[in-house]
Write a protein that holds these residues in place. Structure first.
Motif, PDB file in Angstrom:
ATOM      1  N   GLY A 214       0.813  -1.198   0.000  1.00 41.96           N
ATOM      2  CA  GLY A 214       0.000   0.000   0.000  1.00 41.96           C
ATOM      3  C   GLY A 214       0.844   1.244   0.000  1.00 41.96           C
ATOM      4  N   GLU A 215       0.200   2.375  -0.012  1.00 34.21           N
ATOM      5  CA  GLU A 215       0.927   3.648  -0.038  1.00 34.21           C
ATOM      6  C   GLU A 215       1.693   3.899   1.255  1.00 34.21           C
TER       7      GLU A 215
ATOM      8  N   MET B 269      -6.706  -1.381 -14.596  1.00 34.34           N
ATOM      9  CA  MET B 269      -5.886  -1.906 -15.695  1.00 34.34           C
ATOM     10  C   MET B 269      -4.624  -1.054 -15.837  1.00 34.34           C
ATOM     11  N   PHE B 270      -3.684  -1.325 -14.960  1.00 34.39           N
ATOM     12  CA  PHE B 270      -2.402  -0.629 -14.959  1.00 34.39           C
ATOM     13  C   PHE B 270      -1.338  -1.625 -14.510  1.00 34.39           C
ATOM     14  N   GLY B 271      -1.220  -2.699 -15.305  1.00 36.59           N
ATOM     15  CA  GLY B 271      -0.235  -3.716 -14.994  1.00 36.59           C
ATOM     16  C   GLY B 271       1.157  -3.304 -15.411  1.00 36.59           C
ATOM     17  N   PRO B 272       2.167  -4.092 -15.054  1.00 36.79           N
ATOM     18  CA  PRO B 272       3.559  -3.714 -15.334  1.00 36.79           C
ATOM     19  C   PRO B 272       3.886  -3.616 -16.818  1.00 36.79           C
ATOM     20  N   GLN B 273       3.046  -4.206 -17.686  1.00 37.07           N
ATOM     21  CA  GLN B 273       3.300  -4.123 -19.125  1.00 37.07           C
ATOM     22  C   GLN B 273       2.845  -2.798 -19.717  1.00 37.07           C
ATOM     23  N   ARG B 274       2.168  -1.982 -18.939  1.00 38.24           N
ATOM     24  CA  ARG B 274       1.638  -0.705 -19.429  1.00 38.24           C
ATOM     25  C   ARG B 274       2.510   0.466 -18.981  1.00 38.24           C
ATOM     26  N   GLU B 275       2.809   1.344 -19.940  1.00 32.60           N
ATOM     27  CA  GLU B 275       3.472   2.585 -19.562  1.00 32.60           C
ATOM     28  C   GLU B 275       2.477   3.557 -18.961  1.00 32.60           C
TER      29      GLU B 275
ATOM     30  N   SER C  34       1.072  -3.196 -11.071  1.00 32.25           N
ATOM     31  CA  SER C  34       2.307  -2.421 -11.164  1.00 32.25           C
ATOM     32  C   SER C  34       2.847  -2.103  -9.771  1.00 32.25           C
ATOM     33  N   PRO C  35       4.141  -1.782  -9.661  1.00 34.49           N
ATOM     34  CA  PRO C  35       4.696  -1.390  -8.357  1.00 34.49           C
ATOM     35  C   PRO C  35       3.942  -0.204  -7.778  1.00 34.49           C
ATOM     36  N   ILE C  36       3.860  -0.137  -6.471  1.00 29.05           N
ATOM     37  CA  ILE C  36       3.085   0.914  -5.812  1.00 29.05           C
ATOM     38  C   ILE C  36       3.624   2.301  -6.162  1.00 29.05           C
ATOM     39  N   GLU C  37       4.919   2.428  -6.363  1.00 25.99           N
ATOM     40  CA  GLU C  37       5.489   3.732  -6.702  1.00 25.99           C
ATOM     41  C   GLU C  37       4.932   4.245  -8.035  1.00 25.99           C
ATOM     42  N   LYS C  38       4.741   3.331  -8.970  1.00 30.35           N
ATOM     43  CA  LYS C  38       4.196   3.697 -10.278  1.00 30.35           C
ATOM     44  C   LYS C  38       2.738   4.126 -10.151  1.00 30.35           C
ATOM     45  N   LEU C  39       1.992   3.423  -9.327  1.00 39.29           N
ATOM     46  CA  LEU C  39       0.587   3.756  -9.117  1.00 39.29           C
ATOM     47  C   LEU C  39       0.447   5.119  -8.441  1.00 39.29           C
ATOM     48  N   VAL C  40       1.255   5.347  -7.412  1.00 42.18           N
ATOM     49  CA  VAL C  40       1.189   6.608  -6.678  1.00 42.18           C
ATOM     50  C   VAL C  40       1.637   7.771  -7.564  1.00 42.18           C
ATOM     51  N   GLY C  41       2.619   7.534  -8.425  1.00 44.81           N
ATOM     52  CA  GLY C  41       3.075   8.589  -9.332  1.00 44.81           C
ATOM     53  C   GLY C  41       1.960   9.077 -10.226  1.00 44.81           C
TER      54      GLY C  41
ATOM     55  N   TYR D 235      -3.296   0.058  -4.076  1.00 46.49           N
ATOM     56  CA  TYR D 235      -2.553  -1.103  -3.586  1.00 46.49           C
ATOM     57  C   TYR D 235      -1.982  -1.878  -4.768  1.00 46.49           C
ATOM     58  N   SER D 236      -0.737  -2.322  -4.624  1.00 42.32           N
ATOM     59  CA  SER D 236      -0.101  -3.153  -5.639  1.00 42.32           C
ATOM     60  C   SER D 236      -0.271  -4.626  -5.282  1.00 42.32           C
TER      61      SER D 236
END
Length: 246
Positions: free
Chosen positions: A77-78, A100-106, A138-145, A158-159
Motif C-alpha cells: 500500500g501507499e 488496468m495498470f499492470g507492469p506491461q503498461r506505460e 504495477s509497483p506501488i510507486e508507479k501507481l502513486v506517481g 494497492y499493488s
C-alpha cells in the motif's frame, strides 16, 4: 419461487402503476402534445426501469454466503504492506476495483482512469459506508506517481504484484494483459468471504454494444445516455485531450 422473488412480486402488486405516475401535468416551454405523449410513455418505462433496478438490488443483497477467500492476500500500500483483511478498516464490507495498470503498461487504461477520477470525488462519501480499494499489479510507486499526476486525493491504491489476487478475482494471467473487475467482500467473525463480482463481460454483451454491467458503473455513460447522441460507438475517454471542449 424464492422468498426474494415472492417479496418482489408482492411489492409490485402494491405499487401505483407506472403509467399512472407518468401522467405528468407539467410542460416545458414550446413542447408539442406529440412530444408530451412520447415523453410520458418514456417516463413510464424509466419508472419501470428504476423499479427493476431495485428488485435486482434486493436479489443481490439476498445472495447466500459466498466463498471464503483462499488466503489473506498481502499487498503493498501507499503506507507499506497491508493484508486484504486490514483493508476493511472499521467496515464489514470491502469493495475492490482492479485497475488496468499492470507492469506491461506505460500508461493506465483511459476507461479505468475516467471511472476512478469520478470515484475519487465520491470517495469521502463512499467511505462512510464501505471500504474501497483500487488494486493493480504495477509497483506501488508507479501507481502513486500517476495518482499525483492526476490529482487524485481520496483513492486508496494497492499493488498486487506479489500475490495472486488479480488471477483469482479478475481472471488475469501472470504474463498477459490485465482486466477490470469489481469485487465485493464481507467480513464477519474474522472470516472474509467473497460476496459479489461484476460478471457481465464480453460473453454476455449484446450485438453492437460494448460489454457493460447493469447498472453501468461509469457515470460518464449514464450522463451521455440521457443525450440525443447517446454514448456513441466511436468515442472513448482519453487520458489527455489536445483541446478543451466547448
Amino acid at each position: 419461487m424464492t422468498d426474494v422473488h415472492a417479496s418482489a412480486q408482492t411489492l409490485s402488486l402494491t405499487l401505483t402503476p407506472a403509467r399512472q405516475l407518468a401522467d405528468m401535468p407539467s410542460r416545458f416551454p414550446g413542447e408539442s402534445a406529440e412530444y408530451r405523449r412520447a415523453r410520458n410513455e418514456l417516463l413510464a418505462e424509466e419508472i419501470e426501469l428504476r423499479r427493476h433496478i431495485e428488485r435486482v438490488a434486493v436479489q443481490r443483497r439476498a445472495l447466500p454466503p459466498g466463498g471464503i477467500v483462499p488466503e489473506d492476500y498481502r499487498f503493498e500500500g501507499e503506507a507499506g504492506p497491508v493484508t486484504l483483511s486490514a483493508m476493511f478498516g472499521d467496515h464489514d464490507t470491502l469493495v475492490t476495483y482492479n485497475w488496468m495498470f499492470g507492469p506491461q503498461r506505460e500508461r493506465p487504461c483511459s476507461m479505468c482512469t475516467s471511472l476512478l477520477s469520478a470515484y475519487d470525488g465520491e470517495m469521502p462519501d463512499i467511505l462512510q459506508r464501505v471500504a474501497f480499494a483500487v488494486i493493480a499489479r504495477s509497483p506501488i510507486e508507479k501507481l502513486v506517481g500517476f495518482k499525483k499526476e492526476r490529482g487524485w486525493r481520496h483513492l486508496r491504491l494497492y499493488s498486487s504484484g506479489g500475490n495472486t489476487f488479480n488471477r483469482d478475482y479478475a481472471a488475469e494471467v501472470p504474463d498477459g494483459g490485465d482486466n477490470p473487475a469489481f469485487n465485493v467482500f464481507t467480513r464477519s467473525g474474522g472470516v472474509v468471504r467473497h460476496f459479489w463480482a461484476e460478471e457481465m463481460g464480453p460473453s454476455t454483451a449484446d450485438p453492437g454494444q460494448d460489454p457493460r454491467g447493469a447498472p453501468d458503473v461509469m457515470p460518464i455513460w449514464t450522463v451521455l445516455d440521457m443525450t440525443p447522441g447517446g454514448r456513441g460507438t466511436d468515442w472513448y475517454p482519453e487520458l489527455e485531450y489536445g483541446t478543451t471542449p466547448r
